[in-house]
Design a protein around this motif. Structure first.
Motif, PDB file in Angstrom:
ATOM      1  N   GLU A 182       2.362   1.639  -3.444  1.00  0.00           N
ATOM      2  CA  GLU A 182       1.387   2.186  -4.393  1.00  0.00           C
ATOM      3  C   GLU A 182       1.297   3.704  -4.267  1.00  0.00           C
ATOM      4  O   GLU A 182       1.224   4.411  -5.272  1.00  0.00           O
ATOM      5  N   GLN A 183       1.309   4.204  -3.029  1.00  0.00           N
ATOM      6  CA  GLN A 183       1.272   5.654  -2.820  1.00  0.00           C
ATOM      7  C   GLN A 183       2.519   6.308  -3.414  1.00  0.00           C
ATOM      8  O   GLN A 183       2.428   7.376  -4.020  1.00  0.00           O
ATOM      9  N   LEU A 184       3.658   5.664  -3.251  1.00  0.00           N
ATOM     10  CA  LEU A 184       4.896   6.210  -3.816  1.00  0.00           C
ATOM     11  C   LEU A 184       4.821   6.264  -5.336  1.00  0.00           C
ATOM     12  O   LEU A 184       5.272   7.231  -5.957  1.00  0.00           O
ATOM     13  N   TYR A 185       4.241   5.226  -5.947  1.00  0.00           N
ATOM     14  CA  TYR A 185       4.075   5.222  -7.405  1.00  0.00           C
ATOM     15  C   TYR A 185       3.197   6.391  -7.838  1.00  0.00           C
ATOM     16  O   TYR A 185       3.445   7.020  -8.864  1.00  0.00           O
ATOM     17  N   GLU A 186       2.174   6.709  -7.029  1.00  0.00           N
ATOM     18  CA  GLU A 186       1.306   7.852  -7.345  1.00  0.00           C
ATOM     19  C   GLU A 186       2.067   9.172  -7.283  1.00  0.00           C
ATOM     20  O   GLU A 186       1.707  10.126  -7.945  1.00  0.00           O
ATOM     21  N   TYR A 187       3.137   9.206  -6.477  1.00  0.00           N
ATOM     22  CA  TYR A 187       3.973  10.408  -6.378  1.00  0.00           C
ATOM     23  C   TYR A 187       5.089  10.419  -7.420  1.00  0.00           C
ATOM     24  O   TYR A 187       5.994  11.246  -7.362  1.00  0.00           O
ATOM     25  N   GLN A 205       0.842  -1.205   0.000  1.00  0.00           N
ATOM     26  CA  GLN A 205       0.000   0.000   0.000  1.00  0.00           C
ATOM     27  C   GLN A 205       0.876   1.253   0.000  1.00  0.00           C
ATOM     28  O   GLN A 205       0.611   2.203  -0.744  1.00  0.00           O
ATOM     29  N   THR A 206       1.928   1.234   0.810  1.00  0.00           N
ATOM     30  CA  THR A 206       2.847   2.371   0.848  1.00  0.00           C
ATOM     31  C   THR A 206       3.535   2.525  -0.499  1.00  0.00           C
ATOM     32  O   THR A 206       3.683   3.638  -1.011  1.00  0.00           O
TER      33      THR A 206
END
Length: 125
Positions: A29-34, A26-27
């Motif tokens: 995935e958030q990094l990929y969004e950034y 999950q963390t």
């Protein structure tokens, strides 16, 4: 100096490992969004807790030998609890590599009676 009390039981370690391995993707995935890509390697900030200074010190030694930074301090709002934190060397931002690293960090903490409380990072490195 002998330990006065166990900080993390075998059962707590198993549950924490499961939790950490479920949170890492999950963390990521958030990094990929950034804008982080799976081909990148990032330094990861890690967090552990324990109940004795000597345990914090014994965990810091292998972390430093891996090339990580490590510091620890007693928490002001929780007397008798120590936070161990620092930054890893770069880890590739893929699920496999992050989960491998997370499992290792959980096991290393357990070996020193410290609980791994997760990781974070700055996508702009």
């Amino acid at each position: 100096m002998t330990s006065t009390s166990t900080f993390i039981s075998d059962q707590q370690h198993k549950e924490n490992l499961e939790l950490q391995l479920s949170m890492s993707p999950q963390t990521l995935e958030q990094l990929y969004e950034y804008g982080v890509s799976s081909s990148q390697s990032l330094k990861l900030e890690y967090f552990y807790y324990t109940n004795e200074q000597n345990k914090a010190l014994s965990l810091s030694e292998p972390l430093v030998s891996l090339g990580y930074t490590s510091e620890f301090r007693q928490l002001e709002d929780a007397p008798g609890i120590y936070l161990i934190t620092g930054w890893s060397t770069p880890v590739q931002a893929t699920s496999d590599k992050i989960n491998e690293w997370t499992a290792y960090m959980c096991s290393l903490g357990f070996k020193h009676d410290c609980e791994f409380d997760g990781w974070g990072t700055n996508p702009e490195q």
